[in-house]
Design an enzyme around this catalytic site. Structure first.
Site, mmCIF file in Angstrom:
data_model
loop_
_atom_site.group_PDB
_atom_site.id
_atom_site.type_symbol
_atom_site.label_atom_id
_atom_site.label_comp_id
_atom_site.label_asym_id
_atom_site.label_seq_id
_atom_site.Cartn_x
_atom_site.Cartn_y
_atom_site.Cartn_z
ATOM 1 N N GLN A 72 26.366 26.218 62.909
ATOM 2 C CA GLN A 72 27.123 27.447 62.733
ATOM 3 C C GLN A 72 26.710 28.521 63.744
ATOM 4 O O GLN A 72 25.672 28.438 64.389
ATOM 5 C CB GLN A 72 26.925 27.981 61.309
ATOM 6 N N HIS A 73 27.554 29.542 63.838
ATOM 7 C CA HIS A 73 27.277 30.817 64.508
ATOM 8 C C HIS A 73 27.320 30.778 66.029
ATOM 9 O O HIS A 73 27.458 31.828 66.655
ATOM 10 C CB HIS A 73 25.909 31.381 64.101
ATOM 11 N N ASP A 229 27.875 23.158 59.414
ATOM 12 C CA ASP A 229 26.990 22.062 59.017
ATOM 13 C C ASP A 229 26.579 22.125 57.550
ATOM 14 O O ASP A 229 26.560 21.101 56.862
ATOM 15 C CB ASP A 229 25.766 21.991 59.932
#
Length: 478
Positions: A72-73, A229
């Site tokens: 992520q991110h 994830d």
């Protein structure tokens, strides 16, 4: 014969591909390829690893649907021609900590929690955009679209090259800091304020909405929406409301499936969405299995030996406590903090005690994250432990002890890739049918040890953690 589906996990360290039976979830074959180290990686490295991992898994020619889960991110910036503007900044790149602090100060934690479900920290994409706008204005000016790692890989698999074909899902969108899980809308003004101008953002798909048809290694194959994830892992585990997933890999993550969104004004808990249409409040730590790696290096042993050493010391390590902020920390948000050892005496200066302190530090750090999630009114039904460090018998026991509750350990699997595969099977079935009911056999239950050793270990950890917090607040001259 049931169709086959493939799930891809593009994580921080590697790309994993699993091919499973769409009806039973049985693993048919798999492949893996490594990613380069670092907190700044060019997305082309992810694509190369995906192609290699697909090849190691025997290709996708006989697969009926594919979906991608990913870290992520991470900030992927694309120009108007679809070219990558600069290497992606990953979730664990903390250079945007000053921008995160500024963003929170400008609007206030209460506003952020209400608007996006989360208070931004350096991990979030919105803070990385702010860093880009301040430090690399020429790259910010070139940026025509912003995507996340799994968005970009799904887009590459689709192969159209059109920015308007970028898609994502609720779980990954909720980790950007500019999308609201409660309303299901982007807050475009946040992108304008941080990047300096509007940019195209991926369309947010439903949990089983098809993302298009693949090309290249997935030629002609329907693509799932993908997932972040943690949400993919929860889907792979078949987590239901009240199930707490403790994931110990590069980071430590505590996430709980809920029916209702959360909004923690303190910023300890991120109010994310999940991959099933529900929500996934999550507390993450920057420090996870690498704490055990570091302890093993200090002692000059491998991880199995570290585990055996830890088992030879008593619960609580006779008062030796490690505060494991080896890479700064996110829960609590202390990006510049360092680790520290407390209670070192002649009696605790043994490999066994240090190994035990390292294991218990990870357990206590995760238990703190559990407390933060529970404080949001989230119901807890059971604990599931996954990730590479779940192989540690001493960590399993330490978690049961400090949590004071049984910990269920599924067999080692690629649960993120498995969750992506389950999502791909859901796409084949149609959203109304729901995801397939794949069994989770081989659960091992670890009960808390008799006595109050775990509770005492947590008390000593809390005291040592308090010293660290005091030192960070006081600063270098405090």
């Amino acid at each position: 014969m049931a169709p086959l589906v493939a799930g891809i996990d593009s994580s921080t360290q590697s790309c994993k591909v699993v091919v499973r039976d769409a009806d039973s979830g049985e693993l048919v074959r798999s492949g893996r390829a490594s990613h380069p180290d670092g907190t700044e990686v060019h997305p082309d490295a992810w694509w190369e690893a995906l192609v290699e991992a697909v090849g190691m898994a025997g290709g996708l020619d006989d697969v009926a649907a594919v979906s991608v889960g990913g870290q992520q991110h991470g900030m992927v910036t694309l120009d108007e021609d679809g070219q990558v503007v600069r290497p992606a900044l990953l979730w664990n790149d903390t250079r945007s900590a000053p921008q995160a602090q500024r963003l929170v100060e400008e609007r206030g934690g209460r506003w952020w929690a209400g608007a996006t479900g989360s208070v931004p920290v350096a991990s979030y994409t919105v803070t990385k955009l702010a860093w880009l706008g301040e430090h690399e204005p020429e790259h910010a000016a070139r940026t025509a679209a912003v995507a996340l790692p799994h968005d970009w890989l799904t887009w590459r698999l689709r192969g159209t090259g059109r920015l308007e074909d970028l898609v994502t899902d609720r779980s990954d969108a909720s980790g950007t800091g500019y999308w609201s899980p409660a309303s299901g809308r982007y807050l475009h003004e946040l992108v304008r304020d941080t990047l300096g101008h509007d940019a195209a953002l991926p369309r947010v798909l439903g949990p089983a909405e098809q993302a298009g048809t693949g090309s290249g290694p997935a030629d002609g194959i329907p693509l799932g929406p993908g997932a972040g994830d943690n949400a993919a892992a929860a889907l792979g585990l078949g987590a239901e409301p009240g199930d707490v997933v403790l994931s110990v890999g590069t980071s430590g993550v505590v996430s709980v499936v809920t029916d209702d969104p959360t909004a923690d004004v303190t910023g300890m808990v991120s109010g994310f969405a999940d991959a099933s249409g529900r929500f996934l409040p999550l507390a993450a730590t920057l420090n996870g299995a690498r704490v055990l790696d570091a302890a093993a290096r200090l002692l000059g042993v491998d991880l199995p030996t570290l585990d055996r050493l830890a088992a030879q010391a008593p619960t609580g390590a006779d008062g030796l406590v490690l505060v494991p902020y080896l890479e700064g920390e996110r829960t609590p948000n202390l990006p510049t903090a360092t680790g520290s050892l407390h209670g070192l005496t002649l009696g605790t200066s043994t490999p066994e005690h240090l190994a035990r302190a390292a294991v218990e530090s990870v357990a206590c750090l995760l238990a703190d994250a559990v407390d933060a999630v529970v404080a949001q009114g989230v119901e807890v039904r059971r604990f599931l432990l996954v990730g590479g460090a779940a192989r540690s018998l001493s960590l399993r026991q330490a978690l049961a002890d400090v949590l004071g509750a049984p910990v269920l350990v599924p067999p080692p699997e690629e649960y993120v890739a498995g969750g992506a595969a389950r999502q791909a099977a859901w796409v084949l079935r149609g959203e109304a049918a729901g995801p397939p009911d794949w069994p989770l056999p081989g659960l091992v239950t670890v009960e808390p040890a008799d006595g109050d050793g775990g509770a005492r270990a947590r008390e000593r950890y809390a005291e040592a953690r308090g010293h660290v917090l005091d030192r960070v607040v006081a600063g270098p001259s405090g």
